[in-house]
Design an enzyme around this catalytic site. Structure first.
Site, PDB file in Angstrom:
ATOM      1  N   GLN A  45       0.829  -1.218   0.000  1.00  0.00           N
ATOM      2  CA  GLN A  45       0.000   0.000   0.000  1.00  0.00           C
ATOM      3  C   GLN A  45       0.861   1.265   0.000  1.00  0.00           C
ATOM      4  OE1 GLN A  45      -3.088   0.471  -0.755  1.00  0.00           O
ATOM      5  NE2 GLN A  45      -3.280  -1.727  -1.038  1.00  0.00           N
ATOM      6  N   SER A  46       1.995   1.196  -0.681  1.00  0.00           N
ATOM      7  CA  SER A  46       2.909   2.341  -0.695  1.00  0.00           C
ATOM      8  C   SER A  46       2.408   3.478  -1.596  1.00  0.00           C
ATOM      9  CB  SER A  46       4.270   1.864  -1.206  1.00  0.00           C
ATOM     10  OG  SER A  46       5.049   2.959  -1.605  1.00  0.00           O
TER      11      SER A  46
END
Ligand SMILES: Cc1ncc(COP(=O)(O)O)c(C=O)c1O
Length: 344
Positions: free
Chosen positions: A87-88
């Site tokens: 989820q960067s």
């Protein structure tokens, strides 16, 4: 007499002499939040809408990549190799920027809290055509050798890769220029509105608070920058942030040297760990949404707002103060975290 090291126009011309590509929609708005202020009993609150930088759902990384990628593009590069968690926001913004620049991207993403679930940032990475490998790592510091190995593999196929290693000091220093520039942008907005903020609050692990702290101190604006850390590191954040700020100061050929004592940073709002929501963060997210119709993200800005609210309640921020909260974005993660956010 001001003890500023540089005037705004001198700082602007130093920044102009450094390579930069344009990726962001700037200036981002500075929204006053009167209903939120009233709910919190007083301080004037503005939100600097860097969630609206415009690149693939926006965020703080757009400003940083304007300087970082300008430097990278001086080399013969046809593929970027980057990594972080699935989820960067960093990797989503790197992917979007490289697509605009006609460069390929190979991402190595650690499972983190949300694993290979095709939602939020990971979904967007894939829709933009990034090549994605999801790996299980015990510690994110194990990432750089994997990035090296991927770059070597690409090189053997005749490609020209560049590794964006988020731990490399030169990457951090150059990226932090984005938030020195943001200080200049805000200074013009403050002048227009007629405010002199006492505080800037920001979710920050490193480059963002480093750039902000440096920018405000170069101009001697007396605004204190408070970084609320989203992640626990072994090294004290103030030491790390001061080191990055000083490397950035050197890029600007500026004599200012910050020490850890110049940096305000708190680890108190991380909760259980990075990437896991907290009750205070969820409450802050709902409060800002309900009072102002503005969304915070579950991993960074909601915890930073929880810190700001707590500091108001503790009297660190006073009733008559003016605070600017930097909304650093991260909004796609809301959808990956839907179940965490609708907890009773
Ligand atoms: C939404 C958001 N806010 C804040 C940060 C922290 O930024 P920095 O590492 O530049 O301090 C990040 C970093 O990933 C982020 O994605």
């Amino acid at each position: 007499m001001s003890s500023a090291l540089l005037t705004p126009s001198e700082l602007a011309s130093r920044l102009d002499s450094i390579p930069r590509i344009r990726l962001a929609h700037l200036p981002t708005p500075l929204d006053e939040c009167p209903r939120l202020s009233e709910m919190l009993g007083g301080p004037r609150i503005f939100i600097k809408r860097d969630d609206m930088t415009g690149l693939a759902f926006g965020g703080n990384k757009t400003r940083q990549l304007e300087f970082l990628l300008a430097e990278v593009l001086t080399q013969k590069i046809d593929v970027l190799v980057a990594g972080a968690f699935t989820q960067s926001n960093w990797c989503r913004q790197i992917t979007a920027a490289s697509r605009k620049l006609g460069i390929d991207v190979s991402l190595i993403l650690a499972h983190g809290e949300k694993g290979p679930n095709r939602q939020g940032n990971l979904l967007l990475d894939e829709l933009m055509g990034a090549q994605v490998q999801v790996v299980d790592l015990n510690d994110i510091q194990q990432l750089p050798p994997l990035l090296e190995a991927e770059a070597e593999r690409l090189q053997k196929t005749g490609r020209h890769p560049f590794i964006i290693d988020p731990f490399r000091p030169d990457v951090l220093a150059r990226s932090a220029l984005g938030y020195v520039q943001a200080v200049l942008e805000m200074e013009m907005q403050f002048e227009t509105i007629g405010i002199r903020p006492d505080w800037v609050y920001v979710s920050g692990a490193n480059m963002t608070p480093a750039g902000l702290s440096l920018g405000f101190q170069i101009l001697d604006l007396k605004t204190r920058v408070f970084g609320i850390a989203p992640i626990q590191w072994d090294e004290d954040r103030s030491v790390d942030i001061a080191r990055i700020a000083n490397a950035t100061s050197r890029l600007l050929e500026c004599k200012l040297e910050l020490t850890a004592d110049d940096i305000l940073s708190s680890d108190d709002y991380i909760g259980e760990r990075y990437g896991v929501t907290t009750q205070a963060g969820r409450d802050a997210l709902k409060l800002v949404a309900e009072t102002e119709g503005i969304f915070l993200d579950p991993v960074y800005t909601s915890k930073a707002m929880a810190g700001l609210i707590d500091h108001i309640q503790k009297g660190i921020i006073q009733k008559n103060d003016t605070v600017v909260f930097i909304h650093t974005g991260g909004l796609p993660a809301i959808f990956a975290y839907a179940e965490d956010l609708i907890l009773p």
